[in-house]
Design an enzyme around this catalytic site. Structure first.
Site, PDB file in Angstrom:
ATOM      1  N   TYR A 147     -26.747 -79.769  39.329  1.00 44.90           N
ATOM      2  CA  TYR A 147     -27.890 -79.040  39.964  1.00 44.90           C
ATOM      3  C   TYR A 147     -27.268 -78.182  40.978  1.00 44.90           C
ATOM      4  O   TYR A 147     -27.509 -76.937  40.951  1.00 44.90           O
ATOM      5  CB  TYR A 147     -29.034 -79.771  40.366  1.00 44.90           C
ATOM      6  CG  TYR A 147     -29.678 -80.630  39.289  1.00 44.90           C
ATOM      7  CD1 TYR A 147     -30.447 -80.044  38.463  1.00 44.90           C
ATOM      8  CD2 TYR A 147     -29.837 -82.017  39.425  1.00 44.90           C
ATOM      9  CE1 TYR A 147     -30.972 -80.742  37.324  1.00 44.90           C
ATOM     10  CE2 TYR A 147     -30.411 -82.963  38.578  1.00 44.90           C
ATOM     11  CZ  TYR A 147     -30.933 -82.298  37.383  1.00 44.90           C
ATOM     12  OH  TYR A 147     -31.668 -82.801  36.500  1.00 44.90           O
ATOM     13  N   ASN A 170     -38.202 -77.160  31.710  1.00 42.98           N
ATOM     14  CA  ASN A 170     -37.642 -76.408  30.635  1.00 42.98           C
ATOM     15  C   ASN A 170     -38.447 -76.436  29.322  1.00 42.98           C
ATOM     16  O   ASN A 170     -38.585 -77.638  28.722  1.00 42.98           O
ATOM     17  CB  ASN A 170     -36.167 -76.888  30.390  1.00 42.98           C
ATOM     18  CG  ASN A 170     -35.635 -75.984  29.217  1.00 42.98           C
ATOM     19  OD1 ASN A 170     -35.995 -75.333  28.847  1.00 42.98           O
ATOM     20  ND2 ASN A 170     -34.468 -76.953  28.801  1.00 42.98           N
ATOM     21  N   CYS A 178     -30.763 -78.706  29.187  1.00 47.74           N
ATOM     22  CA  CYS A 178     -30.919 -79.202  30.433  1.00 47.74           C
ATOM     23  C   CYS A 178     -30.314 -80.507  30.520  1.00 47.74           C
ATOM     24  O   CYS A 178     -30.187 -81.155  31.639  1.00 47.74           O
ATOM     25  CB  CYS A 178     -32.272 -78.983  30.996  1.00 47.74           C
ATOM     26  SG  CYS A 178     -33.542 -79.963  29.894  1.00 47.74           S
ATOM     27  N   HIS A 179     -30.084 -80.982  29.397  1.00 45.67           N
ATOM     28  CA  HIS A 179     -29.649 -82.422  29.642  1.00 45.67           C
ATOM     29  C   HIS A 179     -28.047 -82.692  30.083  1.00 45.67           C
ATOM     30  O   HIS A 179     -27.585 -83.641  30.103  1.00 45.67           O
ATOM     31  CB  HIS A 179     -29.812 -83.376  28.233  1.00 45.67           C
ATOM     32  CG  HIS A 179     -28.999 -82.512  27.061  1.00 45.67           C
ATOM     33  ND1 HIS A 179     -29.539 -81.540  26.245  1.00 45.67           N
ATOM     34  CD2 HIS A 179     -27.767 -82.750  26.498  1.00 45.67           C
ATOM     35  CE1 HIS A 179     -28.561 -81.056  25.334  1.00 45.67           C
ATOM     36  NE2 HIS A 179     -27.652 -81.717  25.484  1.00 45.67           N
ATOM     37  N   GLU A 205     -22.943 -85.824  22.335  1.00 43.59           N
ATOM     38  CA  GLU A 205     -22.181 -84.669  22.387  1.00 43.59           C
ATOM     39  C   GLU A 205     -20.713 -85.092  22.787  1.00 43.59           C
ATOM     40  O   GLU A 205     -19.778 -84.625  22.307  1.00 43.59           O
ATOM     41  CB  GLU A 205     -22.820 -83.767  23.307  1.00 43.59           C
ATOM     42  CG  GLU A 205     -24.143 -83.205  23.056  1.00 43.59           C
ATOM     43  CD  GLU A 205     -24.508 -81.896  24.049  1.00 43.59           C
ATOM     44  OE1 GLU A 205     -23.830 -81.875  24.974  1.00 43.59           O
ATOM     45  OE2 GLU A 205     -25.767 -81.369  23.484  1.00 43.59           O
TER      46      GLU A 205
END
Lengths: 209, 167
Positions: A147, A170, A178-179, A205
């Site tokens: 952040y 979001n 946003c993850h 990912e």
């Protein structure tokens, strides 16, 4: 159903004023309504659900583009009520539309896609939150940031909390990733879909990099 | 709110109204027009008309009753359009045609009722409108609607019994 005909109430199913109607008949009529509404340009928001490894997702689009992706934990009825209040109540369930969105999400979860090129509608965002949310796509697939770093990247290094709020509100999670934003101390941070979903997306990912 | 040029007063998702009231509106259309294409046409036109008006509907409107009134207007339109085209009714099956599917047999029985009974059942019994409002819709009196509805139920019972539907 409220009983409005007490004198006429009848135990026989065939005389029941709320006798059931064949689902196939209602499905056909609904499809016809969608077609007619589309011809007249009366569908302001079309939505459907898409199955995914992190549970069913609701996807909702305007004529501009995809406006909302929601997790089941958010309560789809509440999500639709919010869309009705904020964008338009002319909302219809269109199970056979939004196929491009469904396919893109399938590809993402299968590891065949690392980004999305879908048209988006940012109607649900404004101001600094919108700036933050639009910036999320700059974080590369399979990587994470914090952040604090995100706030610095946006030129507002002191706005860490505001960045956190922007991430937690979001309207297009997964699409605007946003993850990929974690807390500065290495903790996972919150997530609209729940911490376990955030963890699975990061793991997905990492495994496909 | 994005809609331009209209004051949006109603913020409920339209789909919820289709899901909640779709079956009732179809029962009303089938009671008035029989369980064929005419009822399907009236149902579709009812929900298209409702969707057009949806954002400007007054908050606190009784959606169910409003939809039944819209359906009544659309049923009348279907009947008028039909009489202009003078196409024979698709309501009653030919004498030697196979029996109607079980889930629709009630609507063939309703179709055999006198018009007053049929309309009283459509808007009051199936539509859920009170006697007074039904009377206004079909140009009758509350007492006559009450009588027509209970006579209609009695006739239905008789028709279904003749057909062996009730044992």
């Amino acid at each position: 159903m409220s009983e409005q005909n007490p004198g006429l109430a009848d135990p026989l199913p065939s005389l029941d004023p709320a006798s059931p109607i064949d689902v196939a008949d209602l499905t056909a009529l609904h499809a016809r309504l969608i077609a007619g509404a589309k011809t007249e340009g009366l569908i302001d928001i079309a939505y459907r659900t898409v199955d995914s490894p992190v549970g069913p997702l609701l996807v909702a689009a305007t004529s501009t583009g995809l406006a909302r992706v929601a997790f089941e934990i958010e309560d789809f009825d509440r999500v639709l009520a919010a869309l009705a209040a904020l964008v338009s109540p002319r909302i219809l369930h269109t199970p056979h539309r939004l196929d491009i969105v469904a396919r893109a999400l399938d590809d993402y979860f299968a590891g065949r896609r690392t980004g999305f090129d879908l048209p988006l509608d940012h109607a649900l965002s404004s101001g600094f939150r919108e700036r933050v949310q639009r910036h999320l796509v700059q974080i590369p697939y399979g990587q994470t940031t914090t952040y604090g770093q995100l706030a610095a990247d946006l030129g507002s290094p002191r706005a860490v909390r505001a960045v956190g709020t922007a991430c937690s509100t979001n309207p297009l999670p997964i699409i605007q990733p946003c993850h990929r934003v974690l807390r500065g101390d290495g903790a996972l941070g919150g997530y609209l879909g729940g911490a376990h979903v955030k963890r699975s997306l990061i793991a997905l990912e990492a495994g496909n990099r | 709110m994005r809609l331009q040029g209209v004051e949006v007063r109603n913020g409920q998702p339209f789909e919820a109204a289709v899901q909640e009231h779709g079956p009732r509106v179809l029962r009303v259309c089938r009671a008035v027009l029989g369980p064929g294409h005419d009822a399907d046409d009236a149902w579709s036109e009812t929900f298209l008309a409702a969707l057009r008006a949806w954002p400007t509907l007054d908050r606190g409107t009784n959606i169910e009753a409003w939809l039944v009134r819209v359906a009544q207007r659309e049923c009348i339109d279907v009947i008028r359009a039909k009489s202009r085209r003078a196409i024979p009714s698709d309501v009653l099956p030919e004498p030697d045609s196979p029996p109607p599917p079980a889930d629709k047999s009630i609507w063939y029985a309703v179709a055999r009722l006198p018009e007053k009974q049929r309309l009283a059942l459509a808007y009051h019994y199936y539509g859920g409108l009170p006697h007074t409002e039904t009377a206004e819709l079909i140009g009758s009196t509350p007492a006559a609607v009450r009588r027509a509805a209970s006579d209609g139920i009695a006739s239905l019972r008789r028709i279904l019994a003749e057909n062996g539907e009730i044992v």
